[in-house]
Design a protein around this motif. Structure first.
Motif, PDB file in Angstrom:
ATOM      1  N   UNK A   1      37.008  36.700  23.194  1.00 62.37           N
ATOM      2  CA  UNK A   1      37.082  36.154  21.879  1.00 62.37           C
ATOM      3  C   UNK A   1      35.694  35.448  21.851  1.00 62.37           C
ATOM      4  N   UNK A   2      35.109  35.337  20.616  1.00 65.42           N
ATOM      5  CA  UNK A   2      33.772  34.719  20.423  1.00 65.42           C
ATOM      6  C   UNK A   2      34.042  33.232  20.673  1.00 65.42           C
ATOM      7  N   UNK A   3      35.059  32.679  20.919  1.00 62.91           N
ATOM      8  CA  UNK A   3      35.260  31.254  21.038  1.00 62.91           C
ATOM      9  C   UNK A   3      34.751  30.778  22.326  1.00 62.91           C
ATOM     10  N   UNK A   4      35.627  31.132  23.464  1.00 63.02           N
ATOM     11  CA  UNK A   4      35.412  30.667  24.823  1.00 63.02           C
ATOM     12  C   UNK A   4      34.651  31.518  25.647  1.00 63.02           C
ATOM     13  N   UNK A   5      33.713  30.562  26.384  1.00 61.79           N
ATOM     14  CA  UNK A   5      32.924  31.345  27.414  1.00 61.79           C
ATOM     15  C   UNK A   5      33.747  32.027  28.630  1.00 61.79           C
ATOM     16  N   UNK A   6      33.193  33.040  28.969  1.00 62.17           N
ATOM     17  CA  UNK A   6      34.045  33.741  30.221  1.00 62.17           C
ATOM     18  C   UNK A   6      34.152  32.642  31.185  1.00 62.17           C
ATOM     19  N   UNK A   7      35.095  32.631  31.979  1.00 62.43           N
ATOM     20  CA  UNK A   7      35.554  31.869  33.115  1.00 62.43           C
ATOM     21  C   UNK A   7      35.815  30.542  33.062  1.00 62.43           C
ATOM     22  N   UNK A   8      36.061  29.993  31.961  1.00 61.06           N
ATOM     23  CA  UNK A   8      36.681  28.547  31.925  1.00 61.06           C
ATOM     24  C   UNK A   8      38.034  28.652  32.539  1.00 61.06           C
ATOM     25  N   UNK A   9      38.475  27.760  33.414  1.00 60.03           N
ATOM     26  CA  UNK A   9      39.976  27.684  34.099  1.00 60.03           C
ATOM     27  C   UNK A   9      40.842  27.480  33.312  1.00 60.03           C
ATOM     28  N   UNK A  10      41.925  28.232  33.268  1.00 60.54           N
ATOM     29  CA  UNK A  10      43.258  28.149  32.605  1.00 60.54           C
ATOM     30  C   UNK A  10      44.181  27.180  33.430  1.00 60.54           C
ATOM     31  N   UNK A  11      44.257  27.854  34.514  1.00 65.61           N
ATOM     32  CA  UNK A  11      45.383  27.298  35.450  1.00 65.61           C
ATOM     33  C   UNK A  11      45.679  28.268  36.550  1.00 65.61           C
ATOM     34  N   UNK A  12      46.704  28.136  37.272  1.00 67.44           N
ATOM     35  CA  UNK A  12      47.033  28.914  38.602  1.00 67.44           C
ATOM     36  C   UNK A  12      48.307  29.752  38.075  1.00 67.44           C
ATOM     37  N   UNK A  13      48.679  30.808  38.722  1.00 68.95           N
ATOM     38  CA  UNK A  13      49.864  31.466  38.588  1.00 68.95           C
ATOM     39  C   UNK A  13      51.188  30.847  39.385  1.00 68.95           C
ATOM     40  N   UNK A  14      52.199  30.452  38.593  1.00 67.76           N
ATOM     41  CA  UNK A  14      53.194  29.828  39.125  1.00 67.76           C
ATOM     42  C   UNK A  14      54.350  30.894  39.700  1.00 67.76           C
ATOM     43  N   UNK A  15      54.927  31.356  38.446  1.00 67.49           N
ATOM     44  CA  UNK A  15      56.029  32.446  38.889  1.00 67.49           C
ATOM     45  C   UNK A  15      55.710  33.826  37.970  1.00 67.49           C
TER      46      UNK A  15
ATOM     47  N   UNK B   1      34.540  18.463  26.178  1.00 62.31           N
ATOM     48  CA  UNK B   1      33.407  19.270  25.480  1.00 62.31           C
ATOM     49  C   UNK B   1      33.520  20.154  24.527  1.00 62.31           C
ATOM     50  N   UNK B   2      33.173  20.150  23.622  1.00 64.89           N
ATOM     51  CA  UNK B   2      33.116  21.188  22.382  1.00 64.89           C
ATOM     52  C   UNK B   2      31.998  22.153  22.688  1.00 64.89           C
ATOM     53  N   UNK B   3      32.419  23.418  22.694  1.00 66.55           N
ATOM     54  CA  UNK B   3      31.574  24.508  23.166  1.00 66.55           C
ATOM     55  C   UNK B   3      31.063  25.177  21.852  1.00 66.55           C
ATOM     56  N   UNK B   4      29.818  25.268  21.779  1.00 66.12           N
ATOM     57  CA  UNK B   4      29.104  25.776  20.635  1.00 66.12           C
ATOM     58  C   UNK B   4      28.623  27.125  21.238  1.00 66.12           C
ATOM     59  N   UNK B   5      29.151  28.336  20.534  1.00 65.08           N
ATOM     60  CA  UNK B   5      28.665  29.563  20.732  1.00 65.08           C
ATOM     61  C   UNK B   5      27.255  30.083  20.169  1.00 65.08           C
ATOM     62  N   UNK B   6      26.209  29.973  20.659  1.00 66.01           N
ATOM     63  CA  UNK B   6      25.151  30.164  19.530  1.00 66.01           C
ATOM     64  C   UNK B   6      25.101  31.573  19.091  1.00 66.01           C
ATOM     65  N   UNK B   7      25.865  32.667  19.590  1.00 65.14           N
ATOM     66  CA  UNK B   7      25.891  33.751  18.976  1.00 65.14           C
ATOM     67  C   UNK B   7      27.168  34.301  18.573  1.00 65.14           C
ATOM     68  N   UNK B   8      27.882  33.253  18.212  1.00 65.50           N
ATOM     69  CA  UNK B   8      29.368  33.493  17.605  1.00 65.50           C
ATOM     70  C   UNK B   8      29.073  34.353  16.484  1.00 65.50           C
ATOM     71  N   UNK B   9      28.396  33.901  15.370  1.00 66.39           N
ATOM     72  CA  UNK B   9      28.284  34.523  13.934  1.00 66.39           C
ATOM     73  C   UNK B   9      27.800  36.214  14.147  1.00 66.39           C
ATOM     74  N   UNK B  10      26.734  36.270  14.991  1.00 67.75           N
ATOM     75  CA  UNK B  10      26.317  37.592  15.424  1.00 67.75           C
ATOM     76  C   UNK B  10      27.211  38.391  15.819  1.00 67.75           C
ATOM     77  N   UNK B  11      28.117  37.805  16.875  1.00 60.25           N
ATOM     78  CA  UNK B  11      29.359  38.779  17.482  1.00 60.25           C
ATOM     79  C   UNK B  11      30.205  39.119  16.555  1.00 60.25           C
ATOM     80  N   UNK B  12      30.695  38.118  15.773  1.00 58.68           N
ATOM     81  CA  UNK B  12      31.620  38.260  14.671  1.00 58.68           C
ATOM     82  C   UNK B  12      31.321  39.408  13.673  1.00 58.68           C
ATOM     83  N   UNK B  13      30.164  39.008  13.179  1.00 52.56           N
ATOM     84  CA  UNK B  13      29.467  39.961  12.018  1.00 52.56           C
ATOM     85  C   UNK B  13      29.640  41.369  12.838  1.00 52.56           C
TER      86      UNK B  13
END
Lengths: 275, 168
Positions: free
Chosen positions: A215-229, A256-268
């Motif tokens: 998605x154009x929002x999150x940068x790749x590789x931000x940690x979400x969590x670890x697998x539990x079950x 931190x709020x993440x500002x994607x400088x290329x978001x509009x380009x990607x979405x377009x």
């Protein structure tokens, strides 16, 4: 005492009026939803200020913990920095400047209001449009994903927490690269459901789940969590995984709020393809 | 005395039924809501104790509220009106003192006196009611507009009722 009785006797009409009127207004607020909401809303402007004061004190009290958190984050980023790597290919020109263009900007912010117990939770940040925040931006803590900005005013931002059943974001397994989507089921604030994974892959407890960056929002590789079950009982093409969240939403403060400088380009581009 | 009481109880029930059965279903546009039940407070005998006016106002408003599912709104507005009633009576008296036992009726005091009396009290009641209903001051012009139109409508009904019911 006597003068009091005299006072009551003289003004009994006005006193009775005030009493009955108060009773009526109390009934209005007690029993009618709209007035109750409006009443609470107007006092919320006040409550916002009080919340802010409280969070200042809280921030101070948890300074030690926060320092450690910051240090950890600093260490992680040092590990990734240019200085941490040995120059391997001597003789190759340093072309960092033209090869890499900054894609994400991180704007530091504090959470001033938060909840974890509702079905759809929201957070409030102390920064807004004036500080460059806009709708649809991602919000991350030093140790993981927090949510997505839903609305901004001049100085505040309202964030859909990851603990909100309406929020669904794209995630992937760090080792194997298989991706799916994560969504909260509304029960335990420490766990989230990772679904849409194909059923032929093997997943181990403790595998890392990160954002996919699709998605154009999150940068790749931000940690979400670890697998539990891993839940394979449902059958079908896909399996569901319960993931323990990296961020403890009950004590998260600094984000931190993440500002994607290329978001509009990607979405377009993506939109033009979809048409 | 007993006769007055009987008459008033009858009027009370009649006005409540009229209000919840007929008038509450009249909503021309979203502005015109006649609340003719206040006629009861208007017509209470002049020598009714002030505290009794307040208590009766509260009970009347609360009963209307019960039917309209708006607990407290009509009660608070009617109590406010009951509070103003003695003050208005005092302010617009055209004699030195009111005779005891009379009610504020058009036949005793004349058309213009009654019109003044009705307009002031009905306006204050409606203004209070619509303000509490809206519960904010952002849309105050709307409240005022509704108040003015509904006041005219209610007052018209109140004055007509004087000619219909108490025809002599």
């Amino acid at each position: 005492m006597r003068s009091l009785l005299h006072f009551i006797h003289t003004y009994h009409f006005i006193i009775l009026f005030i009493l009955i009127e108060f009773l009526s207004i109390a009934l209005v607020i007690q029993y009618n939803d709209y007035q109750r909401a409006a009443f609470l809303n107007s006092s919320n402007r006040l409550a916002g200020g009080v919340y802010k004061k409280f969070s200042t004190v809280n921030n101070y009290l948890s300074l030690k913990e926060k320092n450690q958190e910051l240090l950890n984050a600093l260490a992680v980023s040092k590990n990734h920095s240019f200085n941490a790597f040995k120059q391997n290919a001597i003789g190759v020109a340093d072309v960092m400047d033209s090869v890499y263009v900054q894609q994400y900007q991180f704007i530091p912010a504090n959470i001033i209001n938060n909840s974890v117990q509702k079905q759809n939770n929201y957070l409030t940040l102390n920064i807004g449009k004036k500080q460059g925040v806009d709708k649809g931006m991602a919000v991350v803590a030093p140790n993981g994903v927090v949510g997505v900005v839903k609305d901004v005013s001049a100085n505040f931002a309202s964030v859909i927490s990851l603990l909100n059943q309406n929020l669904r974001i794209s995630a992937m397994l760090k080792e194997s690269g298989y991706f799916g989507s994560i969504n909260w089921d509304g029960t335990n604030y420490r766990y989230i459901t990772f679904s849409d994974l194909p059923n032929h892959i093997t997943i181990h407890r403790g595998d890392t789940v990160i954002t996919s960056g699709y998605s154009a929002m999150f940068p790749k590789g931000e940690l979400v969590g670890v697998v539990d079950t891993v839940d394979q009982s449902q059958g079908g093409e896909f399996i569901q995984v319960r993931v323990k969240l990296a961020v403890d939403f009950k004590k998260v403060k600094n984000v931190m709020v993440v500002k994607n400088l290329f978001q509009s380009e990607q979405l377009m581009l993506e939109e033009s393809v979809h048409d | 005395m007993i006769k007055t009481l009987q008459q008033n109880i009858f009027l009370f029930i009649l006005l409540v039924l009229l209000q919840v059965g007929v008038l509450n279903n009249i909503q021309l546009g979203s502005y015109l809501n006649p609340y003719m039940y206040v006629l009861f407070i208007l017509l209470l005998p002049i020598n009714t104790p002030n505290w009794l006016v307040l208590v009766v106002s509260f009970i009347l408003g609360l009963i209307i509220d019960m039917f309209a599912d708006t607990i407290g709104m009509h009660a608070s507005a009617t109590v406010f009106m009951g509070f103003l009633r003695p003050l208005v009576l005092q302010a617009i008296t055209n004699r030195d003192n009111y005779d005891s036992g009379t009610s504020p009726r058009i036949h005793y005091f004349g058309f213009f006196w009654f019109l003044k009396y009705t307009l002031v009290l009905v306006f204050s009641h409606h203004l209070f009611l619509f303000t509490v209903e809206m519960f904010n001051f952002h849309s105050f012009h709307l409240v005022l507009w509704r108040t003015v139109l509904s006041t005219l409508f209610t007052s018209l009904l109140v004055i007509l009722s004087q000619y219909v019911i108490y025809r002599k």
